[in-house]
Structure formats: structure tokens, C-alpha cells
Design an enzyme around this catalytic site. Structure first.
Site, PDB file in Angstrom:
ATOM      1  N   PRO A  11      81.396  18.615  75.373  1.00  0.00           N
ATOM      2  CA  PRO A  11      82.734  19.083  75.751  1.00  0.00           C
ATOM      3  C   PRO A  11      82.705  20.450  76.422  1.00  0.00           C
ATOM      4  CG  PRO A  11      82.357  19.441  73.415  1.00  0.00           C
ATOM      5  CD  PRO A  11      81.151  18.714  73.922  1.00  0.00           C
TER       6      PRO A  11
ATOM      7  N   GLY B  10      75.873  20.704  78.725  1.00  0.00           N
ATOM      8  CA  GLY B  10      77.018  21.491  79.152  1.00  0.00           C
ATOM      9  C   GLY B  10      76.859  21.957  80.580  1.00  0.00           C
ATOM     10  N   ARG B  11      76.232  23.120  80.742  1.00  0.00           N
ATOM     11  CA  ARG B  11      76.122  23.691  82.094  1.00  0.00           C
ATOM     12  C   ARG B  11      75.335  22.794  83.039  1.00  0.00           C
ATOM     13  NH1 ARG B  11      75.632  28.423  78.765  1.00  0.00           N
ATOM     14  NH2 ARG B  11      77.246  29.989  79.235  1.00  0.00           N
TER      15      ARG B  11
ATOM     16  N   ARG C 217      78.321  32.070  74.418  1.00  0.00           N
ATOM     17  CA  ARG C 217      79.604  32.596  74.864  1.00  0.00           C
ATOM     18  C   ARG C 217      80.441  33.190  73.734  1.00  0.00           C
ATOM     19  NH1 ARG C 217      81.131  30.352  79.792  1.00  0.00           N
ATOM     20  NH2 ARG C 217      83.313  30.003  79.235  1.00  0.00           N
TER      21      ARG C 217
ATOM     22  N   HIS D 116      77.613  27.919  70.968  1.00  0.00           N
ATOM     23  CA  HIS D 116      78.654  27.869  72.009  1.00  0.00           C
ATOM     24  C   HIS D 116      78.113  28.346  73.359  1.00  0.00           C
ATOM     25  CE1 HIS D 116      83.057  27.001  71.924  1.00  0.00           C
ATOM     26  NE2 HIS D 116      83.019  27.556  73.108  1.00  0.00           N
TER      27      HIS D 116
ATOM     28  N   SER E 241      86.997  17.719  76.099  1.00  0.00           N
ATOM     29  CA  SER E 241      87.446  18.913  75.400  1.00  0.00           C
ATOM     30  C   SER E 241      88.956  18.904  75.186  1.00  0.00           C
ATOM     31  CB  SER E 241      87.062  20.153  76.218  1.00  0.00           C
ATOM     32  OG  SER E 241      87.682  21.320  75.707  1.00  0.00           O
TER      33      SER E 241
ATOM     34  N   TYR F 169      82.748  32.213  85.060  1.00  0.00           N
ATOM     35  CA  TYR F 169      83.232  31.461  83.905  1.00  0.00           C
ATOM     36  C   TYR F 169      82.234  30.385  83.502  1.00  0.00           C
ATOM     37  CZ  TYR F 169      85.871  28.338  80.933  1.00  0.00           C
ATOM     38  OH  TYR F 169      86.254  27.550  79.886  1.00  0.00           O
TER      39      TYR F 169
ATOM     40  N   GLY G  28      85.523  23.068  78.843  1.00  0.00           N
ATOM     41  CA  GLY G  28      86.920  23.208  79.225  1.00  0.00           C
ATOM     42  C   GLY G  28      87.117  23.760  80.627  1.00  0.00           C
TER      43      GLY G  28
END
Length: 408
Positions: free
Chosen positions: A87, A341-342, A290, A287, A116, A34, A89
């Protein structure tokens, strides 16, 4: 033989890639997938990294190496670094109270943190547990306007300075490798259940004693049977407003009194439309690879639209940032700042706020070092003349290589 460090001393971790490998080892396969995976053939996921790798730096020599200035102006603020935590999730699947840990790491370094809609911590929890947080809020447009309006009111009461509307996830991308972990929606395969048992530290950290984390922001609106991180996915899919359009954004602009950004822009015409509606900025984003597989990289989109709109609204970029030199390249092409993000998720998965902080510190150290090596004394001295642009076009004449993060 070269190999990454596998221990717990964060000072011995020297790159985001090293943090990623530690995170992969510590997470069950379904949680790692994920976090690290993308849509379909992961072409865009890979392309985000290829774009940075293909762009060469044009260094100047014999420039004294004083500590370079990394301060930048963003949305009326002065930041010590051109970055914020963006953000993401379901972070509670990586580490207990991960959203709070991310906010703590950002706040300790004077950086904004964007929460998020589908976070595991609620807006109110972040504010109460992280004093002084510069809190932004990312909104998914909801079919139920009662829910959406209540979220906006809560964000206002929490003191959120900036709202990001995500526009590129009205239909969820086809994340095939993620879906292969489940025999049916929200039910892990037997192999994945056994794999979870092989990660006792994760079970203690994430699952004990309350089970899967809930979605803090959406918890008041969810049926009791769907309040866990996995159970809520059906609700989220049904609530996404797939009819979101520019008129909807105009109404949101009228309703939200603070800074408003549109996240998911890849085309210059959309940036122009955002300017016409009076938005304060855009986030150039696919995104994280993704959603639409085959979409251009965020960096390519920045190179195309920045010359047309820079200076008329704030330009932020996300997707593929793993080095301080990536931030340097984004700034040189016209971005005001980047959203992470990551990179910070790998850190929080390894060691909570300390791990996320280590990710931020690594990127800051690399950015300063790269500026020195470039012979550039300050961020505002960066421009396209610092880059060798030709390889960016040539790189995509070749088929992309496999995504190493998904395969590791």
C-alpha cells in the site's frame, strides 16, 4: 561513460535504479521528493538499503541450472512469486489512475495488490476496472469510528481478502525535505510552481483536465474544500487515531472476518502479541524510512524476530527492496514474501501499468537468476545457511552514507 537509458523503450530498462532515474526526470521536484525521500536525516531510509548490501550470499557450485521454482504459499494461497504490491498513498500525483495501473500490473502476474486508505482510486473503482484482482486493503485507524466502520464494510463488499492495519503512522514522521517544497502547509513554493511548469508531460498526465486527483476511498467523508490530494492532508492528520492500542486491534480482529495483518512491526515481543490476538501475519516495516528516523532496518528486524515466530504466522517484509537478490535474502532470513513500494512506484511513474509491470518482471528475472547462481533449485531450499551473516552487524558499526535516491 556509464549512464542510464533515458528513452521510452521499457525493454531497454535493466534495473529498478534505472526506472528510478527515469521517474526522477519525469516528475516535478515536489512529487519526486514525496516518492523518494524519508524522515529527518534519512538514516533509516539509507539503512534499509545498507542492510541488504551488507548481507553476503553463500553460493553452492556444480548444481544444474534448471529453471528454479519461485512459487510460495502465503495466507492460504499459492503465488507464482514471493511478492505483492504494497500500500502506498497519493499515487495519482505520479501518474493518472496510478492505483488502477498498479493493480493491473499485479493482477496480470497473479500477485496481490494492496490498496491504501489514502489511495486516489476507490476500492469500488479497483474492483470494477481490474477483473480478477486479488485485492487487499490497508487501513489507517480513524478517530471517527463511523468512517472506519464504513471503510471496513466497503472493503468487505469489494471482496478484499486481507486487511492490513498500519500501526507506525499514528503521528506523521518529520519529512523535512518534503516540507521544504512548501511555503506553508499545502502551498508550494514559487520555485516549485515554476518547476511544475517545466514538466508539461506531467501536467498533461496528472493535472489535465481535472486538476489534482482526489482521494477515492475518503472522498465521501471529506469536506468539499479538502477533497484534492493536497487539501486532504489536514483531514488525514486530524483523523489519525493516535490512541490506537492492542485493545483496539483486538476489537478489529473480532470485527474483520478475513485475513488480518499488522503492518509496522519491528520487535519480536510485538510479533508475539500479534500471535496471541489471532492475527494471520505481520508486515515487518519501518514505513520505508519515512517515520522514525534511526529505526532499525526491516531486514535487521526480520533477522531478530523470524527465529522466534516463523511458522506461527505469516511474515512479510517491506523497505529497501530494489533487486531480486534482496527478495532472496529476505526469504533466506525467514520472510514468506515481500511487499513492494517504491520499486513499482518508479515504474508506474514512468509508464503506468507497463512500467509497474516492468518493475515486477525485472525483480522476478533477477530472483530466478540469483537462485540459479546460488545453486538453489527452489525458494523453500533457502535458509540462513545461504547467507554470510557477520557483515550485517559489522555494517552498522560505520555511519551510514547519504541516500543516493534523495540526492539524485
Amino acid at each position: 561513460m556509464r549512464r542510464f537509458y533515458q528513452g521510452s523503450d521499457l525493454a531497454r530498462i535493466h534495473s529498478i535504479a534505472e526506472l528510478a532515474e527515469l521517474a526522477r526526470r519525469r516528475l516535478p521536484a515536489f512529487a519526486w521528493e514525496y516518492l523518494a525521500g524519508g524522515a529527518e536525516d534519512e538514516l533509516t531510509l539509507t539503512r534499509n538499503r545498507q542492510a541488504f548490501a551488507a548481507l553476503g550470499l553463500q553460493a553452492r557450485t556444480l548444481v544444474p541450472c534448471h529453471p528454479p521454482s519461485t512459487r510460495c504459499a502465503l495466507l492460504g494461497q499459492s503465488l507464482p512469486l514471493p511478492m505483492a504490491i504494497g500500500p502506498t498513498g497519493y499515487n495519482g500525483l505520479l501518474y493518472r489512475d496510478a492505483d488502477i495501473h498498479l493493480a493491473q500490473a499485479a493482477t496480470a502476474r497473479g500477485l496481490p495488490y494492496c490498496l491504501s486508505t489514502v489511495s486516489n482510486a476507490a476500492l469500488e473503482e479497483i474492483v470494477s476496472q481490474v477483473p480478477g484482482v486479488d485485492l487487499w486493503f490497508q487501513l489507517y485507524a480513524m478517530r471517527d469510528l463511523g468512517i472506519q466502520n464504513d471503510l471496513l464494510e466497503r472493503a468487505g463488499r469489494a471482496g478484499c481478502s486481507t486487511l492490513l492495519l498500519t500501526s507506525d503512522a499514528m503521528v506523521l514522521g518529520n519529512r523535512e525535505w518534503d516540507r521544504r517544497n512548501y511555503v506553508r502547509p499545502r502551498q508550494l513554493s514559487l520555485a516549485n510552481k515554476l518547476d511544475v511548469l517545466c514538466h508539461p508531460r506531467w501536467l498533461r498526465q496528472v493535472m489535465w483536465p481535472r486538476g489534482l486527483p482526489r482521494l477515492g476511498n475518503l472522498d465521501p467523508y471529506l469536506p468539499e474544500s479538502e477533497r484534492s490530494a493536497l487539501g486532504s492532508m489536514k483531514f488525514i492528520g486530524e483523523q489519525m487515531d493516535s490512541l490506537l492500542d492492542w485493545d483496539s486491534l483486538a476489537r478489529l480482529r473480532d470485527r474483520w472476518p478475513g485475513k488480518l495483518l499488522l503492518k509496522g512491526v519491528l520487535h519480536a515481543d510485538d510479533a508475539e502479541q500479534a500471535i496471541a490476538l489471532g492475527l494471520d501475519g505481520i508486515v515487518i516495516s519501518n514505513h520505508g524510512g519515512r517515520q522514525l528516523d534511526g529505526a532499525v532496518s526491516s531486514l535487521e528486524a526480520l533477522a531478530a524476530l523470524a527465529p522466534k515466530v516463523r511458522g506461527r504466522l505469516a511474515l512479510l517484509l517491506d523497505g529497501g527492496i530494489r533487486r531480486g537478490s534482496d527478495i532472496l535474502k529476505a526469504r533466506a532470513l525467514g520472510a514468506d514474501a515481500v511487499l513492494l513500494g517504491r520499486a513499482t512506484l518508479y515504474g508506474v511513474a514512468v509508464a503506468g501499468s507497463d512500467g509497474a509491470g516492468r518493475a515486477l518482471d525485472l525483480l522476478a528475472e533477477e530472483l530466478r537468476r540469483s537462485l540459479n547462481l546460488m545453486g538453489c533449485p527452489a525458494l523453500d531450499r533457502l535458509g540462513p545457511d545461504c547467507l554470510h551473516l557477520k557483515p550485517l552487524a559489522e555494517a552498522f558499526a560505520r555511519p551510514p552514507t547519504a541516500n543516493p535516491e534523495a540526492l539524485s
